[in-house]
Design a protein around this motif. Structure first.
Motif, mmCIF file in Angstrom:
data_model
loop_
_atom_site.group_PDB
_atom_site.id
_atom_site.type_symbol
_atom_site.label_atom_id
_atom_site.label_comp_id
_atom_site.label_asym_id
_atom_site.label_seq_id
_atom_site.Cartn_x
_atom_site.Cartn_y
_atom_site.Cartn_z
ATOM 1 N N MET A 21 0.862 -1.178 0.000
ATOM 2 C CA MET A 21 0.000 0.000 0.000
ATOM 3 C C MET A 21 0.899 1.228 0.000
ATOM 4 O O MET A 21 1.743 1.393 0.865
ATOM 5 C CB MET A 21 -0.897 0.009 1.236
ATOM 6 N N PHE A 22 0.663 2.077 -0.991
ATOM 7 C CA PHE A 22 1.507 3.257 -1.129
ATOM 8 C C PHE A 22 0.982 4.412 -0.285
ATOM 9 O O PHE A 22 -0.225 4.587 -0.141
ATOM 10 C CB PHE A 22 1.542 3.712 -2.584
ATOM 11 N N SER B 123 0.561 8.426 -0.240
ATOM 12 C CA SER B 123 0.343 9.342 -1.351
ATOM 13 C C SER B 123 -0.066 10.668 -0.775
ATOM 14 O O SER B 123 -0.881 10.744 0.127
ATOM 15 C CB SER B 123 -0.747 8.772 -2.259
ATOM 16 N N LYS C 267 -3.584 3.561 -0.841
ATOM 17 C CA LYS C 267 -4.211 4.210 0.301
ATOM 18 C C LYS C 267 -3.699 5.628 0.373
ATOM 19 O O LYS C 267 -2.502 5.870 0.262
ATOM 20 C CB LYS C 267 -3.844 3.452 1.578
ATOM 21 N N ILE C 268 -4.579 6.547 0.514
ATOM 22 C CA ILE C 268 -4.178 7.939 0.628
ATOM 23 C C ILE C 268 -3.897 8.218 2.091
ATOM 24 O O ILE C 268 -4.749 8.043 2.937
ATOM 25 C CB ILE C 268 -5.302 8.883 0.155
ATOM 26 N N GLN C 269 -2.680 8.635 2.390
ATOM 27 C CA GLN C 269 -2.342 9.011 3.750
ATOM 28 C C GLN C 269 -2.414 10.527 3.860
ATOM 29 O O GLN C 269 -1.704 11.242 3.174
ATOM 30 C CB GLN C 269 -0.925 8.548 4.086
ATOM 31 N N LEU C 270 -3.323 11.003 4.673
ATOM 32 C CA LEU C 270 -3.548 12.451 4.744
ATOM 33 C C LEU C 270 -2.496 13.132 5.592
ATOM 34 O O LEU C 270 -1.862 12.511 6.414
ATOM 35 C CB LEU C 270 -4.943 12.730 5.300
#
Lengths: 168, 168
Positions: A151-152, A154, B165-168
């Motif tokens: 899982m990247f 971003s 997965k977007i990491q905020l």
């Protein structure tokens, strides 16, 4: 009425990413953020290739890759080649190279890993155990991941035109 | 060393989606599911266009659009034209058409709307109030949405190569 050819002009100044693993071009555009570039892009997906059977290719006018984007591409497509174009000529050509240690770009999905700690956030770090096929190991909790399990991280897209939600 | 032209052969049998609003091609590929096609695709993003300034274009070998995909494209790009290709010739050309009522394709984000009820799930339905720029209204709770506020429903991708997965 014959179907028109899509004119793909050579790019004047920019980047060509070639020999992308077939089917990964759109993921690479999303991950690197080039999907939001206002510049001319041409993309070939599942293009016949003598060497690899099928490949993807991306041409972007007026954009150049930074180190992080090069690493992202190397993880998804270790055979990719990057050509820098200026005045319609290739001024530099290089192969991507997977680093021995991948920092920040990937999340460890082990909830008890210290990189997921709420109190002391530590940046992720993975050791590359094998390049093809990719196998990496979290240096903190030792969990091992294959490419399809990655899982990247971003950056939040600054201006996402259409929000999408997957309804299961 | 001169940069090679990317050969874009005419497609033999398939679909050309032209006059897509600039920057929407990749969203359309994602939404319609064509991003997971194993077939040859060529995509132009931010291509110079006499009529619209800039446009996107998608060519897909061996794929044809169903009614749902036509509607998805009409919502994102009301000026899009669809050409069906057979034996290298255009056998049919049509403009997309936004339906008066959009069923199932869009989520109502009003949590108290009956379409979000856990017990009696009702399929969403929106009335198209204005086409350009798009303005739609939920027929159940009357909430109004502009294009940039729309959330699309989407089938779960059967085989997603890379989870992101977007990491905020």
């Amino acid at each position: 009425m014959s179907e028109d050819k899509l004119k793909i002009e050579r790019i004047h100044k920019g980047t060509v990413i070639d020999h992308i693993d077939a089917g990964y071009a759109l993921t690479i555009l999303n991950l690197t953020g080039f999907d939001e570039s206002p510049n001319l892009m041409t993309i070939g997906v599942n293009v016949p290739s003598k060497k690899y059977g099928k490949k993807d290719i991306i041409k972007i006018e007026g954009e150049f890759l930074n180190e992080m984007q090069m690493q992202q591409i190397s993880i998804l497509s270790p055979n990719a080649t990057i050509s820098l174009i200026d005045d319609y000529a290739v001024i530099e050509k290089k192969k991507v190279k997977i680093p021995h240690i991948i920092k920040k770009l990937i999340l460890c999905t082990n909830k008890t890993c210290i990189t997921n700690s709420q109190k002391e956030p530590i940046e992720t770090e993975f050791l590359v155990l094998e390049e093809k096929p990719l196998k990496i190991q979290c240096t903190y909790c030792d969990r091992i991941y294959k490419l399809e399990e990655i899982m990247f991280t971003s950056k939040q897209k600054t201006e996402k035109k259409i929000k999408q939600k997957i309804q299961l």
